[in-house]
Design an enzyme around this catalytic site. Structure first.
Site, short mmCIF file in Angstrom:
data_model
loop_
_atom_site.label_atom_id
_atom_site.label_comp_id
_atom_site.label_asym_id
_atom_site.label_seq_id
_atom_site.Cartn_x
_atom_site.Cartn_y
_atom_site.Cartn_z
N SER A 43 1.09 -1.29 0.02
CA SER A 43 0.19 -0.38 -0.22
C SER A 43 1.23 1.89 0.15
O SER A 43 0.10 2.44 -0.33
CB SER A 43 -1.06 -0.37 1.12
OG SER A 43 -0.25 -0.02 2.83
N ASP A 324 -4.49 8.56 8.03
CA ASP A 324 -4.53 8.00 8.59
C ASP A 324 -3.79 6.67 9.51
O ASP A 324 -2.72 7.18 9.30
CB ASP A 324 -6.18 6.25 7.40
CG ASP A 324 -4.73 5.81 6.67
OD1 ASP A 324 -3.48 5.45 7.43
OD2 ASP A 324 -5.56 4.98 5.80
N HIS A 327 -0.72 5.06 6.97
CA HIS A 327 0.04 5.56 5.67
C HIS A 327 -0.06 7.14 5.84
O HIS A 327 -0.84 7.63 6.68
CB HIS A 327 -1.30 5.11 4.35
CG HIS A 327 -1.80 4.12 4.57
ND1 HIS A 327 -2.35 3.34 5.02
CD2 HIS A 327 -0.80 3.39 3.78
CE1 HIS A 327 -2.73 2.01 4.47
NE2 HIS A 327 -1.65 2.11 4.14
#
Length: 348
Positions: A43, A324, A327
């Site tokens: 991610s 968040d 990240h």
């Protein structure tokens, strides 16, 4: 299970200072200016490969800064891949899942990274790194999308942000067996790097693990005031092994160069300075995320059965390092990018 709950596991670990792999400069590979970027990993590098039906990265408010709507990036805007592409002077490579919809973008490279994945299978049913490289190889050997010359003038980014270890503990792994598992992960990572090199890529950059003890998922326990140093120190073994891998690969290679993108050091620098030395950004509470669920049962982007928002978003994402609980924001990634300049200059 929501993707945000399985990308990382806060009850572990990760990272200490690594070095950049400089031995490769005795070889000719450093003279090649990359014109394409191929991306593998998770991610921290994904720009849209995860399935829309399952990932919060395809839900509002992700993407509100760039491109103005959800785009599959796990941030409010640009991520590491985008900044590395910018540094190379190319457009961010198309996500593998969307390659047939934008053939004109293929000559910038391709992004195979998928959120939640790892070197081995993790807690998401998406291709691990071996399968990502399989897809890359197929484009070369079967589909003939890229030529040998294309590969020789390209850079591979390999992002390893810790999902293998999240899965290890979630599947019942013990602290006693962790060291052996780390060895397995790094050995497989080494094989992956060799395989990408063997396909013809002459420059390869692999990330270190970021300080997971500083991720909001961990710092929430201190009201986002301090990192969990026990977690951060526990990853030093992984990093030492990665350092040895990069050194060994550079010593063995006559026509390739391997680099370490030290996310641990760059994250730490930005968080400790609150972003002050790096551009005009200032992160007043750098360990606090901009977007978070209203309780532990929810995450950024979560909705109730009636479509109501079950999260809060800060007024200005530029004032936050973390988007968040896992990240960085676009502003956070930009600061990390600035902190990586010395290494990037060697790559370019």
């Amino acid at each position: 299970m929501e993707l945000s709950k399985v990308l990382f596991c806060s009850h572990f670990f990760l990272l200490s200072l690594l070095i950049t792999g400089n031995e490769g400069w005795q070889h000719g590979a450093h003279q090649i200016r990359p014109t394409k970027l191929f991306v593998f990993g998770d991610s921290y590098a994904d720009t849209g490969n995860y399935r829309k039906s399952e990932a919060n990265s395809w839900k509002f408010p992700y993407g509100i800064t760039f491109p103005g709507k959800p785009s599959g990036r796990f941030s409010d805007g640009r991520v590491l891949t985008d900044y590395l592409a910018r540094y190379l002077g190319v457009k961010s490579p198309i996500a593998y899942r969307w390659r047939k919809f934008a053939p004109e973008r293929l000559h910038f490279g391709m992004n195979f990274a998928i959120g939640g994945t790892g070197v081995f299978d993790t807690l998401v049913s998406e291709p691990n790194m071996t399968t990502q490289i399989d897809n890359f190889e197929k484009l070369i050997t079967i589909d003939s999308v890229y030529t040998k010359m294309d590969l020789q003038s390209s850079l591979a980014l390999v992002s390893v942000a810790g999902n293998d270890y999240s899965a290890y503990f979630a599947k019942g792994g013990s602290a006693q067996g962790l060291q052996s598992f780390i060895t397995l992960v790094v050995n497989q990572l080494s094989l992956n790097l060799k395989r990408i090199q063997g396909l013809g890529v002459r420059k390869l950059a692999v990330t270190t693990l970021e300080p997971l003890g500083c991720l909001p998922r961990s710092t929430v326990m201190s009201s986002f005031q301090q990192c969990n140093e026990t977690e951060n120190k526990a990853v030093s073994f992984h990093n030492i092994l990665v350092q040895h891998v990069v050194e060994k690969l550079n010593n063995e290679s006559q026509d390739s160069a391997f680099f370490v993108l030290d996310l641990f050091s760059s994250f730490s620098t930005v968080l400790k300075s609150k972003g002050a030395p790096l551009g005009n950004l200032k992160f007043e509470t750098p360990l606090k995320p901009c977007c978070m669920g209203i309780s532990n049962a929810y995450a950024c982007g979560s909705m109730d059965e009636k479509g109501g928002k079950m999260y809060t978003v800060c007024t200005n994402p530029k004032s936050a390092f973390f988007w968040d609980t896992l990240h960085p924001t676009q502003a956070g990634w930009h600061s990390v990018y600035l902190a990586l300049q010395a290494t990037l200059e060697q790559i370019h």
